[in-house]
Write a protein that holds these residues in place. Structure first.
Motif, PDB file in Angstrom:
ATOM      1  N   TYR A 124     -75.172  10.689   2.029  1.00  0.00           N
ATOM      2  CA  TYR A 124     -74.562  11.496   3.081  1.00  0.00           C
ATOM      3  C   TYR A 124     -73.084  11.152   3.237  1.00  0.00           C
ATOM      4  CZ  TYR A 124     -74.513  14.289   7.348  1.00  0.00           C
ATOM      5  OH  TYR A 124     -74.262  15.262   8.285  1.00  0.00           O
ATOM      6  N   CYS A 125     -72.220  12.182   3.226  1.00  0.00           N
ATOM      7  CA  CYS A 125     -70.808  11.958   3.536  1.00  0.00           C
ATOM      8  C   CYS A 125     -70.586  12.423   4.970  1.00  0.00           C
ATOM      9  CB  CYS A 125     -69.892  12.728   2.596  1.00  0.00           C
ATOM     10  SG  CYS A 125     -68.159  12.634   3.140  1.00  0.00           S
ATOM     11  N   ILE A 126     -70.158  11.507   5.825  1.00  0.00           N
ATOM     12  CA  ILE A 126     -69.930  11.870   7.228  1.00  0.00           C
ATOM     13  C   ILE A 126     -68.745  12.804   7.324  1.00  0.00           C
ATOM     14  CG2 ILE A 126     -69.311  10.966   9.511  1.00  0.00           C
ATOM     15  CD1 ILE A 126     -70.846   8.429   8.753  1.00  0.00           C
ATOM     16  N   GLY A 127     -67.741  12.589   6.466  1.00  0.00           N
ATOM     17  CA  GLY A 127     -66.550  13.457   6.443  1.00  0.00           C
ATOM     18  C   GLY A 127     -66.946  14.911   6.239  1.00  0.00           C
ATOM     19  N   CYS A 128     -67.853  15.154   5.319  1.00  0.00           N
ATOM     20  CA  CYS A 128     -68.290  16.527   5.019  1.00  0.00           C
ATOM     21  C   CYS A 128     -69.457  16.959   5.900  1.00  0.00           C
ATOM     22  CB  CYS A 128     -68.743  16.659   3.569  1.00  0.00           C
ATOM     23  SG  CYS A 128     -67.482  16.312   2.351  1.00  0.00           S
ATOM     24  N   GLU A 129     -70.107  16.032   6.593  1.00  0.00           N
ATOM     25  CA  GLU A 129     -71.365  16.297   7.288  1.00  0.00           C
ATOM     26  C   GLU A 129     -72.343  16.958   6.326  1.00  0.00           C
ATOM     27  OE1 GLU A 129     -72.196  15.437  10.370  1.00  0.00           O
ATOM     28  OE2 GLU A 129     -70.462  15.520  11.717  1.00  0.00           O
ATOM     29  N   TYR A 142     -68.940   8.078  -4.548  1.00  0.00           N
ATOM     30  CA  TYR A 142     -67.805   8.471  -3.713  1.00  0.00           C
ATOM     31  C   TYR A 142     -67.759   9.989  -3.539  1.00  0.00           C
ATOM     32  CZ  TYR A 142     -66.349   3.720  -4.743  1.00  0.00           C
ATOM     33  OH  TYR A 142     -66.312   2.370  -4.878  1.00  0.00           O
ATOM     34  N   CYS A 143     -67.490  10.425  -2.292  1.00  0.00           N
ATOM     35  CA  CYS A 143     -67.347  11.859  -2.031  1.00  0.00           C
ATOM     36  C   CYS A 143     -66.141  12.384  -2.805  1.00  0.00           C
ATOM     37  CB  CYS A 143     -67.151  12.088  -0.532  1.00  0.00           C
ATOM     38  SG  CYS A 143     -66.598  13.761  -0.170  1.00  0.00           S
ATOM     39  N   ALA A 144     -66.324  13.507  -3.501  1.00  0.00           N
ATOM     40  CA  ALA A 144     -65.249  14.050  -4.334  1.00  0.00           C
ATOM     41  C   ALA A 144     -64.098  14.571  -3.484  1.00  0.00           C
ATOM     42  CB  ALA A 144     -65.799  15.169  -5.215  1.00  0.00           C
ATOM     43  N   ILE A 145     -64.370  14.942  -2.235  1.00  0.00           N
ATOM     44  CA  ILE A 145     -63.310  15.460  -1.368  1.00  0.00           C
ATOM     45  C   ILE A 145     -62.628  14.330  -0.614  1.00  0.00           C
ATOM     46  CG2 ILE A 145     -62.840  16.904   0.669  1.00  0.00           C
ATOM     47  CD1 ILE A 145     -65.204  18.704  -0.376  1.00  0.00           C
ATOM     48  N   HIS A 146     -63.443  13.444  -0.015  1.00  0.00           N
ATOM     49  CA  HIS A 146     -62.868  12.396   0.838  1.00  0.00           C
ATOM     50  C   HIS A 146     -62.564  11.096   0.120  1.00  0.00           C
ATOM     51  CE1 HIS A 146     -64.636  15.156   3.826  1.00  0.00           C
ATOM     52  NE2 HIS A 146     -63.561  14.821   4.497  1.00  0.00           N
ATOM     53  N   LYS A 147     -63.066  10.949  -1.095  1.00  0.00           N
ATOM     54  CA  LYS A 147     -62.860   9.727  -1.886  1.00  0.00           C
ATOM     55  C   LYS A 147     -63.426   8.482  -1.190  1.00  0.00           C
ATOM     56  CE  LYS A 147     -59.978  12.370  -4.370  1.00  0.00           C
ATOM     57  NZ  LYS A 147     -60.672  13.396  -5.122  1.00  0.00           N
TER      58      LYS A 147
END
Ligand SMILES: [Zn+2]
Length: 499
Positions: A124-129, A142-147
């Motif tokens: 789960y990426c909290i940045g992307c929810e 690692y999230c591809a958007i938030h790194k």
């Protein structure tokens, strides 16, 4: 039937930045053009105020979450008013009637068997929810958007049977080839639908209180993206329309939220047997030194109001659409924004209008009437302008506003060349009055058409020019309206300050 344009329903976990302003300006331009061409249009925007990321941001700033979202939502509303954007509906996902709407949607989906209780294990990426599969992550963590590193979760959750709708989605995309603009983005979505597994979607979070509770199961709150996406529909209802109006709805969004709009949103609508929207316009990002402008990367955050003060409202709007194609990314360089504003709006447009109108006022008593016979040079410039103005309209209709701005600027360049070659200011040095008045007549008439077609992009400058000309009927948009009409000017006052 009224056209509806929406911005994304922005996540209210921070102050709005230039990326939000860009989405809003684009939606406003299409909305204004629709008002101009069809006279009926509705603009929807709002704030998405639930979810873990919001409670975290609120506690970080030592604020009660209710106060926090009130403030953040108000700062979006203030931004629109500062940018002269006037939405017909500003929806907040914390509005009571929106919550009731989402609860009804949930019950319908559950009764149909599209939502069921299960377990979800994922990253789960909290940045992307959002939950991700390992294959979607960089180095599987690692999230591809938030790194940032994602968190591993396993929890009880309600799931939406997304897999059930794959075939219907593919059929829809096959029979609506221009649903997503640009086409290459639609091709990408279709490829994903065909080739990648489409797992059922987790649509609730357990033990997070800040959200709309799952009807009948208080331990769960409804997934923030269901909450946010259905605010388009609750807003349409708030505007007084029924869900059928979705057919005339165009969503403007950044490419980072493509999947939610291109796969999840249509799947939810198919499940509810509701119509699908007309278009998704997917824009690229403005970047700062190579990074997407994002609240989670503070050094990229560019305050739109600071830019607007520096560049003027019209200037900011113009530069953002002239400096990169809508569908691509572009680097934000303030000096080049200033350059394009001064070159196109000040030199090419406002200065020409001022010189021409001053001549009409001082040398021709403000009136040019009864001109029927134009010389060949005049006729030629009018014909060329008419051909390009048609293409401008086509540009708006296909959402290619870079082309719109390029064509209008090209017409102005040609008009400036014509004006200089014919030098009507030499009226007392041997030029005939006929030569002078036909020159000024042609320039004023073409300028009026340009001001009208520029008005969705640069509303203030266009309005002041049209006021000066005292006539805002468009030959290109209204059939039977002649391009060349008598000119009457009482005062020269429109002006655009160099930035
Ligand atoms: Zn992320």
């Amino acid at each position: 039937m009224t056209n509806i344009f929406t911005t994304p329903i922005f996540y209210a976990n921070g102050e709005p930045h230039l990326g939000h302003a860009y989405s809003g300006i684009l939606a406003d331009i299409f909305h204004r053009y629709s008002l101009l061409a069809n006279s009926e249009s509705c603009l929807i925007t709002g704030t998405d105020e639930h979810g873990l990321k919001i409670t975290q941001a609120a506690s970080k700033s030592c604020t009660e979450v209710e106060d926090f979202v009130d403030r953040k939502s108000a700062s979006f509303a203030e931004l629109w008013s500062a940018l002269k954007i006037d939405p017909d509906v500003f929806i907040r996902t914390t509005d009571r009637f929106h919550a009731q709407f989402v609860e009804k949607v949930w019950k319908k989906l559950r009764d149909k068997g599209d939502i069921y209780l299960g377990n979800y294990q994922g990253q789960y990426c909290i940045g992307c929810e959002q939950f991700y599969n390992k294959r979607d992550l960089v180095d599987e963590k690692y999230c591809a958007i938030h790194k940032t590193e994602v968190q591993s979760f396993e929890e009880e959750t309600y799931l939406f049977r997304l897999s059930r709708y794959r075939e219907q989605l593919l059929e829809f995309y096959t029979s609506n080839q221009d649903f997503i603009i640009p086409t290459f983005t639609q091709d990408y979505v279709v490829k994903q639908l065909k080739e990648e597994p489409l797992e059922d979607l987790s649509v609730s979070r357990i033990n997070h209180k800040w959200g709309i509770s799952v009807p009948g199961d208080e331990n769960h709150t409804i997934y923030v993206w269901i909450d946010a996406l259905f605010s388009y529909l609750s807003a349409i209802q708030k505007a007084g329309y029924n869900p059928d109006q979705l057919k005339k709805t165009t969503h403007i969004l950044g490419k980072d939220i493509l999947k939610f709009h291109a796969i999840y949103w249509p799947a939810f609508l198919l499940a509810l047997e509701l119509p699908l929207p007309k278009h998704l316009i997917v824009h690229g990002w403005w970047k700062v030194e190579g990074h997407k402008i994002s609240k989670s990367i503070p050094e990229t955050v560019v305050h739109p109001k600071a830019f607007q003060t520096e560049l003027s409202n019209d200037g900011l709007r113009y530069a953002l659409i002239k400096q990169k194609p809508l569908f691509r990314d572009g680097d934000l360089v303030q000096d080049s924004l200033k350059h394009v504003i001064n070159a196109d709006l000040v030199n090419n447009f406002a200065n020409l209008v001022k010189r021409n109108n001053t001549l009409i006022l001082k040398q021709l008593s403000g009136e040019i009437v009864g001109i029927t016979d134009l010389d060949i040079e005049c006729r030629q410039i009018v014909t060329e302008a008419e051909v390009k103005l048609d293409k401008v309209i086509n540009g708006y209709q296909t959402f290619d506003i870079l082309i719109v701005s390029q064509l209008l600027n090209q017409i102005l360049t040609e008009l400036n060349r014509f004006f200089h070659e014919r030098s009507p200011w030499l009226i007392n040095k041997g030029l005939t009055r006929e030569h002078v008045s036909s020159t000024c007549f042609v320039v004023a008439n073409v300028v009026r058409e340009i001001a009208i077609l520029y008005s969705p992009i640069i509303p203030s400058l266009s309005e002041s020019i049209l006021n000066e000309l005292g006539d805002n009927r468009s030959a290109s948009l209204e059939r039977g309206c002649p391009l060349l009409r008598d000119i009457s000017i009482k005062k020269v006052q429109s002006h655009f300050t160099r930035v």
